[in-house]
Design a protein around this motif. Structure first.
Motif, PDB file in Angstrom:
ATOM      1  N   PRO A  79       0.811  -1.221   0.000  1.00 53.60           N
ATOM      2  CA  PRO A  79       0.000   0.000   0.000  1.00 53.60           C
ATOM      3  C   PRO A  79       0.848   1.277   0.000  1.00 53.60           C
ATOM      4  O   PRO A  79       0.495   2.254  -0.658  1.00 53.60           O
ATOM      5  CB  PRO A  79      -0.829  -0.118   1.284  1.00 53.60           C
ATOM      6  CG  PRO A  79      -0.951  -1.586   1.521  1.00 53.60           C
ATOM      7  CD  PRO A  79       0.364  -2.161   1.056  1.00 53.60           C
ATOM      8  N   GLU A  80       1.985   1.247   0.713  1.00 53.61           N
ATOM      9  CA  GLU A  80       2.863   2.425   0.771  1.00 53.61           C
ATOM     10  C   GLU A  80       3.447   2.769  -0.599  1.00 53.61           C
ATOM     11  O   GLU A  80       3.809   3.924  -0.847  1.00 53.61           O
ATOM     12  CB  GLU A  80       4.021   2.177   1.755  1.00 53.61           C
ATOM     13  CG  GLU A  80       3.604   2.016   3.192  1.00 53.61           C
ATOM     14  CD  GLU A  80       3.069   0.610   3.540  1.00 53.61           C
ATOM     15  OE1 GLU A  80       3.209  -0.330   2.713  1.00 53.61           O
ATOM     16  OE2 GLU A  80       2.494   0.458   4.619  1.00 53.61           O
TER      17      GLU A  80
ATOM     18  N   PHE B  50      -0.130   3.975  -2.848  1.00 57.18           N
ATOM     19  CA  PHE B  50      -0.868   5.166  -2.413  1.00 57.18           C
ATOM     20  C   PHE B  50      -0.351   6.473  -3.027  1.00 57.18           C
ATOM     21  O   PHE B  50      -1.165   7.335  -3.386  1.00 57.18           O
ATOM     22  CB  PHE B  50      -0.887   5.254  -0.884  1.00 57.18           C
ATOM     23  CG  PHE B  50      -1.912   6.207  -0.361  1.00 57.18           C
ATOM     24  CD1 PHE B  50      -3.262   5.876  -0.374  1.00 57.18           C
ATOM     25  CD2 PHE B  50      -1.546   7.443   0.154  1.00 57.18           C
ATOM     26  CE1 PHE B  50      -4.220   6.756   0.107  1.00 57.18           C
ATOM     27  CE2 PHE B  50      -2.491   8.324   0.640  1.00 57.18           C
ATOM     28  CZ  PHE B  50      -3.834   7.981   0.617  1.00 57.18           C
TER      29      PHE B  50
ATOM     30  N   ASN C  98      -2.670   9.633  -4.212  1.00 60.72           N
ATOM     31  CA  ASN C  98      -2.666  10.773  -3.318  1.00 60.72           C
ATOM     32  C   ASN C  98      -2.024  12.024  -3.922  1.00 60.72           C
ATOM     33  O   ASN C  98      -2.145  13.108  -3.373  1.00 60.72           O
ATOM     34  CB  ASN C  98      -1.940  10.372  -2.027  1.00 60.72           C
ATOM     35  CG  ASN C  98      -2.252  11.273  -0.863  1.00 60.72           C
ATOM     36  OD1 ASN C  98      -3.388  11.685  -0.674  1.00 60.72           O
ATOM     37  ND2 ASN C  98      -1.236  11.574  -0.068  1.00 60.72           N
TER      38      ASN C  98
ATOM     39  N   SER D 282      -7.524  12.411   3.278  1.00 60.58           N
ATOM     40  CA  SER D 282      -6.441  11.494   2.926  1.00 60.58           C
ATOM     41  C   SER D 282      -5.887  10.848   4.190  1.00 60.58           C
ATOM     42  O   SER D 282      -5.517  11.556   5.127  1.00 60.58           O
ATOM     43  CB  SER D 282      -5.331  12.255   2.193  1.00 60.58           C
ATOM     44  OG  SER D 282      -4.236  11.413   1.942  1.00 60.58           O
TER      45      SER D 282
ATOM     46  N   PRO E 198      -3.019   8.242   4.545  1.00 60.85           N
ATOM     47  CA  PRO E 198      -2.000   7.360   3.974  1.00 60.85           C
ATOM     48  C   PRO E 198      -1.716   6.166   4.878  1.00 60.85           C
ATOM     49  O   PRO E 198      -1.725   6.330   6.088  1.00 60.85           O
ATOM     50  CB  PRO E 198      -0.769   8.256   3.866  1.00 60.85           C
ATOM     51  CG  PRO E 198      -1.293   9.658   3.951  1.00 60.85           C
ATOM     52  CD  PRO E 198      -2.530   9.592   4.786  1.00 60.85           C
ATOM     53  N   PRO E 199      -1.462   5.002   4.349  1.00 64.79           N
ATOM     54  CA  PRO E 199      -1.572   4.615   2.942  1.00 64.79           C
ATOM     55  C   PRO E 199      -2.850   3.832   2.658  1.00 64.79           C
ATOM     56  O   PRO E 199      -2.860   2.934   1.828  1.00 64.79           O
ATOM     57  CB  PRO E 199      -0.366   3.709   2.769  1.00 64.79           C
ATOM     58  CG  PRO E 199      -0.303   2.955   4.072  1.00 64.79           C
ATOM     59  CD  PRO E 199      -0.785   3.937   5.120  1.00 64.79           C
ATOM     60  N   ASN E 200      -3.956   4.206   3.313  1.00 64.75           N
ATOM     61  CA  ASN E 200      -5.152   3.372   3.212  1.00 64.75           C
ATOM     62  C   ASN E 200      -6.350   3.962   2.484  1.00 64.75           C
ATOM     63  O   ASN E 200      -7.065   3.232   1.819  1.00 64.75           O
ATOM     64  CB  ASN E 200      -5.611   2.938   4.614  1.00 64.75           C
ATOM     65  CG  ASN E 200      -4.526   2.187   5.341  1.00 64.75           C
ATOM     66  OD1 ASN E 200      -3.901   2.728   6.242  1.00 64.75           O
ATOM     67  ND2 ASN E 200      -4.272   0.962   4.937  1.00 64.75           N
ATOM     68  N   GLN E 201      -6.605   5.278   2.624  1.00 62.37           N
ATOM     69  CA  GLN E 201      -7.813   5.820   2.016  1.00 62.37           C
ATOM     70  C   GLN E 201      -7.621   7.233   1.500  1.00 62.37           C
ATOM     71  O   GLN E 201      -6.887   8.030   2.081  1.00 62.37           O
ATOM     72  CB  GLN E 201      -8.974   5.833   3.015  1.00 62.37           C
ATOM     73  CG  GLN E 201      -9.594   4.467   3.216  1.00 62.37           C
ATOM     74  CD  GLN E 201     -10.949   4.554   3.898  1.00 62.37           C
ATOM     75  OE1 GLN E 201     -11.130   5.321   4.833  1.00 62.37           O
ATOM     76  NE2 GLN E 201     -11.887   3.749   3.434  1.00 62.37           N
TER      77      GLN E 201
ATOM     78  N   LEU F 139      -7.173   1.004   0.121  1.00 67.03           N
ATOM     79  CA  LEU F 139      -6.091   0.054  -0.128  1.00 67.03           C
ATOM     80  C   LEU F 139      -6.009  -0.923   1.036  1.00 67.03           C
ATOM     81  O   LEU F 139      -5.942  -0.506   2.192  1.00 67.03           O
ATOM     82  CB  LEU F 139      -4.755   0.781  -0.294  1.00 67.03           C
ATOM     83  CG  LEU F 139      -4.506   1.430  -1.660  1.00 67.03           C
ATOM     84  CD1 LEU F 139      -5.436   2.590  -1.919  1.00 67.03           C
ATOM     85  CD2 LEU F 139      -3.066   1.884  -1.766  1.00 67.03           C
TER      86      LEU F 139
ATOM     87  N   THR G 210      -1.482  -5.557  -2.896  1.00 67.35           N
ATOM     88  CA  THR G 210      -2.484  -4.649  -2.345  1.00 67.35           C
ATOM     89  C   THR G 210      -3.763  -4.749  -3.153  1.00 67.35           C
ATOM     90  O   THR G 210      -3.725  -4.730  -4.389  1.00 67.35           O
ATOM     91  CB  THR G 210      -1.981  -3.192  -2.399  1.00 67.35           C
ATOM     92  OG1 THR G 210      -0.779  -3.088  -1.626  1.00 67.35           O
ATOM     93  CG2 THR G 210      -3.005  -2.215  -1.865  1.00 67.35           C
TER      94      THR G 210
ATOM     95  N   VAL H 228      -6.767  -2.772  -4.346  1.00 66.73           N
ATOM     96  CA  VAL H 228      -7.193  -1.385  -4.537  1.00 66.73           C
ATOM     97  C   VAL H 228      -8.690  -1.416  -4.847  1.00 66.73           C
ATOM     98  O   VAL H 228      -9.119  -2.055  -5.802  1.00 66.73           O
ATOM     99  CB  VAL H 228      -6.428  -0.708  -5.693  1.00 66.73           C
ATOM    100  CG1 VAL H 228      -6.893   0.737  -5.861  1.00 66.73           C
ATOM    101  CG2 VAL H 228      -4.928  -0.770  -5.455  1.00 66.73           C
TER     102      VAL H 228
END
Length: 193
Positions: free
Chosen positions: A41-42, A45, A49, A100, A102-105, A125, A132, A134
């Motif tokens: 995810p990192e 994202f 983003n 936002s 990070p790193p999920n939504q 994510l 990941t 998505v």
């Protein structure tokens, strides 16, 4: 005389069917698609983003509309960042990041000039085995009149295609070459209407 009467009655019946059929259409629609990419995810994202990264995977790009120009504003990433597309085919579209995490939504609002629709979008994510997941959701409110309800119905079909194409392009950033014979792994999840 008899033929013109039949044509007139047919037109009236068709018009009534179209008008009353609009009452069966919802006043909003949702598109939800998922794909799994081979990255954490990192790593994924930042492509969501940061508005300047959208042109690397979004279906609305220079291939789709060679006249397209992108404008950016606000912070580089996260809440408050925004972008605008202007082009002959895409028209004028504004996307504003509203939240936002990070790193999920990532949440955003999208407005298209000349449309009475507003779209609320969410990228989620989720870490999964091998990468990941998505999840891209888009919910659009439609003006409650027959014309806009039918327009919303056709916009939903177009949005489904653009969402799938965007996710496939995002996947190619992390999985540039898939094995021959493999199929895309976009999961179509029925959205609430």
């Amino acid at each position: 005389m008899k033929a013109s009467f039949i044509v007139l009655v047919s037109l009236l019946v068709t018009s009534a069917a179209v008008y009353f059929g609009s009452f069966l259409l919802p006043d909003s629609y949702e598109v939800r698609r998922t794909i799994v990419v081979s990255a954490k995810p990192e790593q994924v994202f930042p492509y969501l983003n940061n508005p300047t990264k959208w042109e690397e995977w979004n279906a609305w790009n220079k291939d789709y509309d060679p006249t397209m120009i992108r404008l950016y504003g606000g912070p580089i990433t996260g809440k408050g960042a925004h972008q605008e597309w202007i082009g002959d085919r895409v028209g004028m579209v504004k996307v504003h990041f509203t939240e936002s995490t990070p790193p999920n939504q990532l949440y955003y609002k999208q407005l298209t000039k000349g449309e009475a629709f507003e779209t609320i979008g969410i990228f989620s994510l989720e870490p999964t085995e091998g990468g990941t997941r998505v999840i891209w959701q888009q919910r659009t409110q439609v003006v409650d009149d027959p014309f806009n309800k039918y327009k919303g119905f056709f916009n939903k079909l177009k949005t489904e295609q653009e969402t799938e194409q965007g996710l496939l392009l995002l996947k190619t950033i992390f999985d540039p070459v898939e094995e021959e014979g493999s199929t895309s792994r976009i999961a179509k999840e029925k959205g609430r209407s």
